[in-house]
Scaffold this active site. Structure first.
Site, mmCIF file in Angstrom:
data_model
loop_
_atom_site.group_PDB
_atom_site.id
_atom_site.type_symbol
_atom_site.label_atom_id
_atom_site.label_comp_id
_atom_site.label_asym_id
_atom_site.label_seq_id
_atom_site.Cartn_x
_atom_site.Cartn_y
_atom_site.Cartn_z
ATOM 1 C CG HIS A 184 -2.196 -0.872 0.731
ATOM 2 N ND1 HIS A 184 -2.271 -2.204 1.037
ATOM 3 C CD2 HIS A 184 -3.278 -0.601 -0.030
ATOM 4 C CE1 HIS A 184 -3.369 -2.705 0.508
ATOM 5 N NE2 HIS A 184 -3.996 -1.755 -0.147
ATOM 6 N NE ARG A 485 -1.620 -6.048 -2.115
ATOM 7 C CZ ARG A 485 -2.735 -5.312 -2.161
ATOM 8 N NH1 ARG A 485 -3.909 -5.879 -2.011
ATOM 9 N NH2 ARG A 485 -2.679 -4.029 -2.376
ATOM 10 C CB CYS A 523 -10.477 -0.128 -8.544
ATOM 11 S SG CYS A 523 -10.858 -1.391 -7.334
HETATM 12 C C1 PEP Z 1 -6.860 -4.662 -4.948
HETATM 13 O O1 PEP Z 1 -6.747 -5.601 -4.170
HETATM 14 O O2 PEP Z 1 -6.554 -4.721 -6.159
HETATM 15 C C2 PEP Z 1 -7.412 -3.384 -4.488
HETATM 16 C C3 PEP Z 1 -7.737 -2.420 -5.328
HETATM 17 O O3 PEP Z 1 -7.522 -3.196 -3.144
HETATM 18 P P1 PEP Z 1 -6.248 -2.949 -2.198
HETATM 19 O O4 PEP Z 1 -5.043 -2.758 -3.075
HETATM 20 O O5 PEP Z 1 -6.531 -1.757 -1.376
HETATM 21 O O6 PEP Z 1 -6.188 -4.206 -1.405
HETATM 22 MG MG MG Z 2 -7.667 -5.489 -2.229
#
Ligand code: PEP
Ligand code: MG
Length: 562
Positions: A184, A485, A523
């Site tokens: 993030h 991730r 998104c």
């Molecule tokens: C995602 O998981 O792709 C997403 C948009 O949410 P976040 O990155 O905030 O987990």
């Molecule tokens: Mg997410």
């Protein structure tokens, strides 16, 4: 001169001054004794920090501001606080951090309940110094007040709440010795347009604070103490980037439409009112993801309904500055994994990405969820888009026929895996809608994020429940490919967002949405991957939500497609 190379997590080119987050501060799993002596030692260190901060504030800002630090210093010396921590430990609280946190909260509440505004405001001071004590015990305290203008912040893996504790205007760039593309902080950096390099290697943590540094978020290099020739080169490159950006300006105000006439909504991802202003300035057609957890991070208590309402309304207004109310899709709280707050009292988990996060918490915590839904529906009822009559549109969903107006605000749930979770969340929405008496003919779109393989596979069923899908490719990639991730560099090459399994899931999601008459967007970070724009459009996605600085580039790409 020293040069380091890493991967570009957010593009851009800057020259600034290093601010190195001390290695000692990065021991996330620091061992400490759960004793009163550990507390007393930490408190002494905090007192020293406050003494220094007092002197610095007095010299650089002024007496009035320094007095605020002084008030905090005096409260820190209150022996009642020490006794309360001692008592908490004596009555069986075996975790020292928890004992300090509880004591801080109890004292803060006492101030909060006072009639006098001055004393009420002291609750923040109590929370601030108890957080400082906790950070000092855990070895995670970093004094961000030492940052200067144009700081090139260097750390191992900078967290989102650390980012929010910094003075944003002073951040020139991030350089992480580790880090990940879809962590993030990288996402936040892209949203804010802060150049970021990750995986620059551990030796970069040895660089001292206060040296000149060039961060090249094009080729992934960091030059410490550059030569004058390198500074000249930097200037030339900077001018070229500026020229490229200017070239994109011709797409401002233009529709995002392919040569064959397919219109795509190019939205921006945001996390605050400031980001929404940025999105507007970058000519986004709306926001496809407001990560509401950023309203919750970097503070010691949950935001109230009023505070949330102000944040959502502020974002909606920022995206309607010219009178045109652009859609703002607000995702309900997605806390857990790499985004955590102490006040929710979440347990430490071995696999937080697979644990208690997002909707899973909210379905258990009606207090937190309903407060947020109330703030959302209140804002939604205030931000009505006039002249839009959803029921008059061709192919309108049966369940939409009763609506005659549409809100600027949409609501979206994160981390859905099962039908029942959506049912339960929708029930809560209906309850709040009714309590607030939101007009029955007002459509407030409610959608879900598709970011678990379960939801992607069951997309045809889920499409019958909601008004839209938005694919969270960051999580969908990690769960589909079984790659964290936030993972280490060794596994990073397995995090392949173009993997055929993922592309097939994406096709299934868009197809299921289209067959049920709802819209589907993306998104996750992949939405801004220009190599896949054509694939997304062919698959049937009609909305792409990206970091604000990426909007015009994506529009240019869409306009170039047949
Ligand atoms: C995602 O998981 O792709 C997403 C948009 O949410 P976040 O990155 O905030 O987990
Ligand atoms: Mg997410």
């Amino acid at each position: 001169m020293k040069e380091f190379t890493g991967q570009v997590a957010s593009e851009g080119l800057v020259i600034g001054e290093t601010f190195v987050m001390k290695a000692a501060s990065l021991e996330k799993t620091a061992q400490y004794e759960n004793t009163y002596e550990t507390y007393a030692e930490a408190k002494e260190k905090v007192k020293e920090q406050l003494d220094q901060l007092y002197e610095k504030t007095l010299a650089e800002i002024g007496q009035a501001e320094a007095d605020i630090i002084d008030a905090q210093r005096l409260m820190l010396l209150d022996p009642d606080f020490d006794d309360a921590v001692k008592d908490a430990l004596a009555v069986g609280q075996t975790n020292l951090v928890e004992a300090v946190r509880q004591t801080g909260e109890t004292f803060a509440k006492v101030f909060e309940n006072m009639d006098n505004d001055y004393f009420k405001a002291r609750a923040t001071d109590v929370r601030d110094f108890s957080n400082r004590i906790i950070d000092t015990i855990q070895g995670t305290f970093i004094d961000f007040s030492q940052m200067v203008d144009k700081s090139v912040v260097i750390g191992e893996d900078i967290t989102p709440s650390q980012t929010l504790s910094m003075d944003q205007s002073k951040i020139a760039a991030f350089v992480m010795s580790a880090g990940s593309m879809t962590g993030h902080t990288s996402i936040l950096a892209r949203t804010l347009g802060i150049p970021s390099i990750i995986n620059a290697g551990a030796p970069i943590l040895e660089v001292p604070t206060g040296l000149q540094a060039i961060v090249d978020g094009k080729d992934g290099t960091v030059i410490i103490e550059p030569t004058s020739e390198q500074v000249d080169n930097y200037q030339k490159k900077f001018d070229a980037i500026w020229f490229e950006r200017e070239n994109l300006e011709q797409y401002r105000g233009k529709p995002s439409v392919t040569k064959s006439g397919k219109e795509i909504k190019v939205y921006a991802n945001i996390g605050s009112v400031g980001d929404a202003e940025k999105a507007f300035a970058m000519d986004a057609e709306g926001s496809g993801l407001f990560r509401s957890e950023f309203v919750y991070l970097g503070r010691s208590t949950a935001p109230s309904e009023e505070e949330q309402h102000d944040a959502y309304l502020g974002a909606a207004r920022a995206l309607a500055k010219d009178g045109k109310k652009r859609p703002v899709i607000i995702r309900t709280l997605d806390i857990g994994a790499d985004k955590n707050v102490s006040y929710l009292g979440l347990e430490v988990e071995a696999n937080p990405a697979l644990g208690y996060r997002a909707l899973r918490i909210q379905l258990d915590r009606a207090d937190i969820f309903e407060t947020q839904l109330r703030a959302l529906y209140r804002t939604a009822a205030e931000q009505v888009i006039e002249g839009v009559n959803p029921s008059e549109k061709p192919n309108v969903l049966d369940r939409h026929k009763k609506f005659t107006k549409k809100s600027q605000i949409g609501i979206m749930f994160p981390m859905v895996a099962s039908h029942w979770e959506v049912d339960k969340a929708l029930e809560m929405c209906a309850k709040v809608r009714e309590e607030l008496k939101v007009p029955e003919d007002l459509l407030v779109e409610v959608g879900i994020m598709i970011e678990t393989p379960a939801a992607a596979i069951m997309a045809d069923d889920l499409a019958k429940l909601v008004d839209f899908f938005s694919v969270g490719t960051n999580d969908l990639t990690q769960y589909t490919l079984a790659i964290d991730r936030q993972g280490t560099q060794k596994v990073e090459k397995y995090y392949d967002a173009h993997h055929p399994a993922l592309l097939r899931l994406l096709e299934n999601i868009a197809k299921s949405a289209n067959e049920s008459g709802i819209w589907a967007g993306i998104c996750g970070e992949l939405g801004g991957d220009l190599e896949l724009t054509e694939f997304f459009i062919n698959a049937g996605f009609t909305e792409l939500s990206v970091a604000p600085p990426k909007v015009l580039e994506l529009r240019q790409k869409i306009n170039s497609l047949d």
